[in-house]
Design a protein around this motif. Structure first.
Motif, PDB file in Angstrom:
ATOM      1  N   UNK A 149       0.643  -1.374   0.097  1.00 31.49           N
ATOM      2  CA  UNK A 149       0.094   0.021   0.158  1.00 31.49           C
ATOM      3  C   UNK A 149       0.733   1.517   0.199  1.00 31.49           C
ATOM      4  N   UNK A 150       2.044   1.224  -0.131  1.00 29.24           N
ATOM      5  CA  UNK A 150       2.923   2.478  -0.234  1.00 29.24           C
ATOM      6  C   UNK A 150       2.541   3.299  -1.344  1.00 29.24           C
ATOM      7  N   UNK A 151       2.255   2.663  -2.536  1.00 30.72           N
ATOM      8  CA  UNK A 151       2.121   3.198  -3.662  1.00 30.72           C
ATOM      9  C   UNK A 151       0.844   2.505  -4.590  1.00 30.72           C
ATOM     10  N   UNK A 152       0.365   3.302  -5.590  1.00 34.14           N
ATOM     11  CA  UNK A 152      -0.725   2.516  -6.376  1.00 34.14           C
ATOM     12  C   UNK A 152      -0.092   2.386  -7.778  1.00 34.14           C
ATOM     13  N   UNK A 153      -0.204   1.489  -8.502  1.00 36.07           N
ATOM     14  CA  UNK A 153       0.241   1.275 -10.064  1.00 36.07           C
ATOM     15  C   UNK A 153      -0.853   2.068 -11.009  1.00 36.07           C
ATOM     16  N   UNK A 154      -0.261   2.836 -11.629  1.00 35.48           N
ATOM     17  CA  UNK A 154      -0.980   3.568 -12.828  1.00 35.48           C
ATOM     18  C   UNK A 154      -0.701   2.954 -14.082  1.00 35.48           C
ATOM     19  N   UNK A 155      -1.448   1.881 -14.837  1.00 33.13           N
ATOM     20  CA  UNK A 155      -1.326   1.396 -16.082  1.00 33.13           C
ATOM     21  C   UNK A 155      -1.845   2.201 -17.082  1.00 33.13           C
ATOM     22  N   UNK A 156      -1.456   2.968 -18.158  1.00 28.74           N
ATOM     23  CA  UNK A 156      -1.942   3.519 -19.260  1.00 28.74           C
ATOM     24  C   UNK A 156      -1.759   2.479 -20.295  1.00 28.74           C
ATOM     25  N   UNK A 157      -3.260   2.212 -20.719  1.00 28.89           N
ATOM     26  CA  UNK A 157      -3.151   1.306 -22.168  1.00 28.89           C
ATOM     27  C   UNK A 157      -3.468   2.245 -23.407  1.00 28.89           C
ATOM     28  N   UNK A 158      -2.804   2.004 -24.400  1.00 30.48           N
ATOM     29  CA  UNK A 158      -3.157   2.351 -25.724  1.00 30.48           C
ATOM     30  C   UNK A 158      -3.955   1.184 -26.477  1.00 30.48           C
ATOM     31  N   UNK A 159      -5.165   1.388 -26.717  1.00 30.81           N
ATOM     32  CA  UNK A 159      -5.862   0.151 -27.228  1.00 30.81           C
ATOM     33  C   UNK A 159      -6.893   0.760 -28.393  1.00 30.81           C
ATOM     34  N   UNK A 160      -6.974  -0.202 -29.240  1.00 27.55           N
ATOM     35  CA  UNK A 160      -7.610   0.208 -30.553  1.00 27.55           C
ATOM     36  C   UNK A 160      -9.114  -0.906 -30.603  1.00 27.55           C
ATOM     37  N   UNK A 161     -10.088  -0.500 -30.711  1.00 31.34           N
ATOM     38  CA  UNK A 161     -11.456  -1.225 -30.809  1.00 31.34           C
ATOM     39  C   UNK A 161     -11.076  -2.262 -31.809  1.00 31.34           C
ATOM     40  N   UNK A 162     -11.176  -3.476 -31.314  1.00 33.82           N
ATOM     41  CA  UNK A 162     -11.154  -4.643 -32.463  1.00 33.82           C
ATOM     42  C   UNK A 162      -9.967  -4.921 -32.860  1.00 33.82           C
ATOM     43  N   UNK A 163      -8.737  -4.316 -32.258  1.00 28.25           N
ATOM     44  CA  UNK A 163      -7.572  -4.606 -32.600  1.00 28.25           C
ATOM     45  C   UNK A 163      -6.569  -4.968 -31.439  1.00 28.25           C
ATOM     46  N   UNK A 164      -7.153  -4.663 -30.388  1.00 29.61           N
ATOM     47  CA  UNK A 164      -6.030  -5.059 -29.098  1.00 29.61           C
ATOM     48  C   UNK A 164      -5.538  -4.047 -28.449  1.00 29.61           C
ATOM     49  N   UNK A 165      -4.324  -4.357 -27.826  1.00 30.70           N
ATOM     50  CA  UNK A 165      -3.558  -3.342 -27.009  1.00 30.70           C
ATOM     51  C   UNK A 165      -2.292  -3.011 -28.067  1.00 30.70           C
ATOM     52  N   UNK A 166      -2.188  -1.836 -28.089  1.00 26.82           N
ATOM     53  CA  UNK A 166      -0.928  -1.485 -28.852  1.00 26.82           C
ATOM     54  C   UNK A 166       0.289  -1.011 -28.208  1.00 26.82           C
ATOM     55  N   UNK A 167      -0.062  -0.546 -26.754  1.00 28.98           N
ATOM     56  CA  UNK A 167       1.180  -0.130 -26.104  1.00 28.98           C
ATOM     57  C   UNK A 167       0.681   0.149 -24.531  1.00 28.98           C
ATOM     58  N   UNK A 182       1.918   1.359 -20.610  1.00 30.96           N
ATOM     59  CA  UNK A 182       2.949   2.194 -20.002  1.00 30.96           C
ATOM     60  C   UNK A 182       2.836   2.041 -18.351  1.00 30.96           C
ATOM     61  N   UNK A 183       3.608   2.181 -17.693  1.00 30.24           N
ATOM     62  CA  UNK A 183       3.417   2.198 -16.038  1.00 30.24           C
ATOM     63  C   UNK A 183       4.045   3.158 -15.457  1.00 30.24           C
ATOM     64  N   UNK A 184       3.252   3.395 -14.291  1.00 31.53           N
ATOM     65  CA  UNK A 184       3.991   4.739 -13.178  1.00 31.53           C
ATOM     66  C   UNK A 184       3.431   4.187 -11.891  1.00 31.53           C
ATOM     67  N   UNK A 185       4.512   4.343 -11.052  1.00 29.53           N
ATOM     68  CA  UNK A 185       4.261   3.925  -9.675  1.00 29.53           C
ATOM     69  C   UNK A 185       4.101   4.998  -8.848  1.00 29.53           C
ATOM     70  N   UNK A 186       2.731   5.473  -8.396  1.00 28.86           N
ATOM     71  CA  UNK A 186       2.398   6.540  -7.832  1.00 28.86           C
ATOM     72  C   UNK A 186       2.556   6.487  -6.264  1.00 28.86           C
ATOM     73  N   UNK A 187       3.610   7.140  -5.653  1.00 30.37           N
ATOM     74  CA  UNK A 187       3.586   7.176  -4.167  1.00 30.37           C
ATOM     75  C   UNK A 187       2.563   7.849  -3.483  1.00 30.37           C
ATOM     76  N   UNK A 188       2.098   7.321  -2.448  1.00 28.84           N
ATOM     77  CA  UNK A 188       0.715   7.749  -1.725  1.00 28.84           C
ATOM     78  C   UNK A 188       1.321   8.122  -0.365  1.00 28.84           C
ATOM     79  N   UNK A 189       1.153   9.484  -0.390  1.00 31.27           N
ATOM     80  CA  UNK A 189       1.685  10.545   0.887  1.00 31.27           C
ATOM     81  C   UNK A 189       0.321  10.932   1.568  1.00 31.27           C
TER      82      UNK A 189
END
Length: 436
Positions: A239-257, A259-266
Motif C-alpha cells: 500500500x505504499x503506492x498505487x500502480x497506474x497502468x496506461x493502455x493504448x488500445x484500438x477497438x477490435x485490434x487489442x492493445x498497442x502499448x 506504460x506504467x507509473x508507480x504513484x507514491x501515496x502520501x
C-alpha cells in the motif's frame, strides 16, 4: 452454471486519440495484507485514506478508470484482531469502488462464510468451483472498449484449498477467456495473477489458450515487459503506492502499448475526510468489541530476566522512586512517547508494531491489552524493556535481579534493518540520546 460477472459500465470517457487508439487508465494494488494505515516505521507512505484521496482526485476530473487488486488484501493471520481488520478492509474497498479483487491463497483461507457476508464486492477467482459469491470472470466496458477480467490465485494450485475446490488453473483460464471473447466480445483480456513474473513467464511457455493481452502480477519491481506478444506489469505491495497502468488500445485490434507509473501515496497530501471518518469510527467500535487483546509475537522474552516466572513488570514510575535522575532523563526521550506515535498513526492495531512501543509485550505479566487501565503504566518503551522486569529487584530493595549491561543486540530486536535501516551505523549516536 459458473457464476460470472458481466457488467457494462456506460461511462463517458475523455480519451486521447492517436489514429483510432484510445488511452485508458487502470489502477492496481496488491499484497496490502490488511494495512489500513501507512506502513512501517521508515515507510511513511500509503494507507487507505491516502489511496482514497488520490482516487477521489482522479474522479473529480470525470475520467473513469478500472480499479483492480491482485490479492493478498486480508491480514495473513486470522486472529481476532486480524478478523476485525479484514472486515474493515473489505468495507473500505467497497467505498473505493473496486472493479475486480483477486482472491489470493491467503485470502481464500478466510473461508466461504467471510465472502458470503461481503457478497457485494467483485471478488474474482476463475478456477474456484461451486461458489456463488465469487466471480469466475468479469466483462467491464469503458466507453466502447470492453475488458475481460480473469483472476488466478496460483498458477500451480490444482487441488482443494481448505473448504474451496479449485480446478486446474490453466483449464479455467482457457474456458473463461473463451467465454469472454465469444459471449462478451471483449477487446482485451486482463489476467490478474497472484504470482511473480518469472512464474508467469514460465507458465506462458506452455500456454496455448485464447490470447491474453495484459497480465498484472504481484510486486516485482518491474515497469512493463513484453513476453511473446503479451504485456506484463505488476502491482505495488504494502500500500505504499498505487500502480497506474496506461493502455493504448484500438477497438477490435487489442492493445498497442502499455506504460506504467508507480504513484507514491502520501497521507499528508492525499487526504480524504470520508475514509478518515470511516476508519476512526471503525477503530472505536472494534476496540470496544474486542478489548484489543494482543497475541504476539513476544519481544525480548528469550533473556534470563524475562524467563523468571516469579518476576513481573512494575513500570517506569516505580523505577523513578529510586532512580530519579535516570527517570527524568528518560522522560525527555522518544522512548517515553513511543505508544503515542502508534496512536497518532492508528498502528496500535498491529501486534508487530505494538511490540516495540510498549513494555513487556508477550510476557504474561507485561503489556497484553488495550486500553485496559491497569496496563496504561506499561505503554511506551520504559526502563524494563532494556533492564528486564523489575518486580523482584524492587521487592528485594534493589538487590534483586536486573539487567545492568545493555548491549547492541538488545536494541536490534526492535531497531532492525527493516524498521531502522541506519541504526547499526549510527548506534553510538543513538545510544548517547538514551544513555544514563
Amino acid at each position: 452454471m459458473p457464476r460470472r460477472l458481466s457488467i457494462v459500465i456506460l461511462l463517458s470517457i475523455l480519451t486521447t486519440i492517436t489514429g483510432t487508439c484510445k488511452e485508458i487508465t487502470l489502477f492496481v494494488t496488491g499484497q496490502t495484507e490488511g494495512l489500513l494505515e501507512q506502513c512501517g516505521c521508515v515507510h511513511e507512505k500509503g494507507g487507505l485514506e491516502a489511496r482514497a484521496g488520490y482516487l477521489t482526485e482522479w474522479r473529480s476530473n470525470n475520467i473513469p478508470f478500472l480499479l483492480l487488486d491482485v490479492g493478498g488484501f486480508l491480514p495473513t493471520k486470522q486472529t481476532p484482531i486480524g478478523q476485525a481488520i479484514a472486515e474493515m478492509n473489505v468495507k473500505a474497498m467497497k467505498q473505493l469502488g473496486y472493479n475486480g479483487i483477486l482472491l489470493s491463497p491467503s485470502d481464500l483461507a478466510y473461508g466461504k462464510d467471510f465472502f458470503t457476508k461481503n457478497v457485494s464486492l467483485p471478488f474474482l477467482c476463475s478456477n474456484v468451483k461451486d461458489s456463488p459469491n465469487v466471480n469466475k470472470s468479469a466483462a467491464i466496458a469503458i466507453d466502447d472498449i470492453v475488458f475481460g477480467l480473469i483472476g488466478i490465485p496460483s498458477l500451480q494450485q490444482k487441488k482443494q484449498k481448505g473448504e474451496w475446490i479449485l480446478e486446474d488453473p490453466t483449464k479455467a483460464i482457457v474456458e473463461e477467456a473463451g467465454r469472454l471473447k465469444n459471449e462478451d466480445h471483449v477487446d482485451a483480456i486482463i489476467l490478474l495473477a497472484h504470482e511473480p513474473p518469472p512464474t508467469v513467464t514460465k507458465w506462458l511457455d506452455t500456454y496455448e489458450g485464447p490470447k491474453i493481452d495484459l497480465i498484472v502480477t504481484i510486486d516485482f519491481g518491474i515497469q512493463v515487459k513484453q513476453y511473446k506478444d503479451i504485456f506484463l506489469t505488476n502491482a505495488p505491495a504494502k500500500g505504499h503506492a498505487i500502480g497506474k497502468i496506461t493502455l493504448d488500445i484500438e477497438k477490435g485490434a487489442g492493445l498497442k502499448n502499455v506504460s506504467y507509473e508507480r504513484i507514491s501515496l502520501d497521507p499528508k497530501i492525499h487526504r480524504n475526510i470520508t475514509m478518515r471518518g470511516f476508519l476512526d469510527i471503525s477503530y472505536i467500535n472494534a476496540i470496544e468489541k474486542l478489548d484489543l487483546s494482543y497475541d504476539g509475537p513476544p519481544i525480548l522474552q528469550n533473556r534470563k530476566e524475562e524467563k523468571n516466572e516469579l518476576n513481573a513488570y512494575v513500570g517506569a514510575q516505580t523505577c523513578g522512586f529510586c532512580h530519579t535522575a535516570q527517570f527524568e532523563q528518560w522522560k525527555n526521550t522518544r522512548h517515553a512517547i513511543a505508544f503515542n506515535e502508534l496512536l497518532e498513526k492508528n498502528r496500535h492495531w498491529v501486534p508487530k508494531c505494538a511490540a516495540c512501543h510498549v513494555t513487556g509485550f508477550g510476557h504474561p505479566k507485561g503489556f497484553t491489552r488495550f486500553p485496559e487501565i491497569p496496563l496504561l503504566e506499561l505503554r511506551d518503551v520504559q526502563c524494563e524493556v532494556c533492564h528486564g522486569p523489575g518486580a523482584l529487584h524492587v521487592n528485594e530493595s534493589g538487590s534483586g535481579p536486573i539487567r545492568r549491561k545493555i548491549d547492541e543486540s538488545l536494541c536490534m530486536e526492535c531497531h532492525d534493518q527493516k524498521n531502522s535501516p541506519q541504526f547499526k551505523d549510527l548506534s553510538d549516536l543513538y545510544f548517547k540520546k538514551i544513555k544514563h
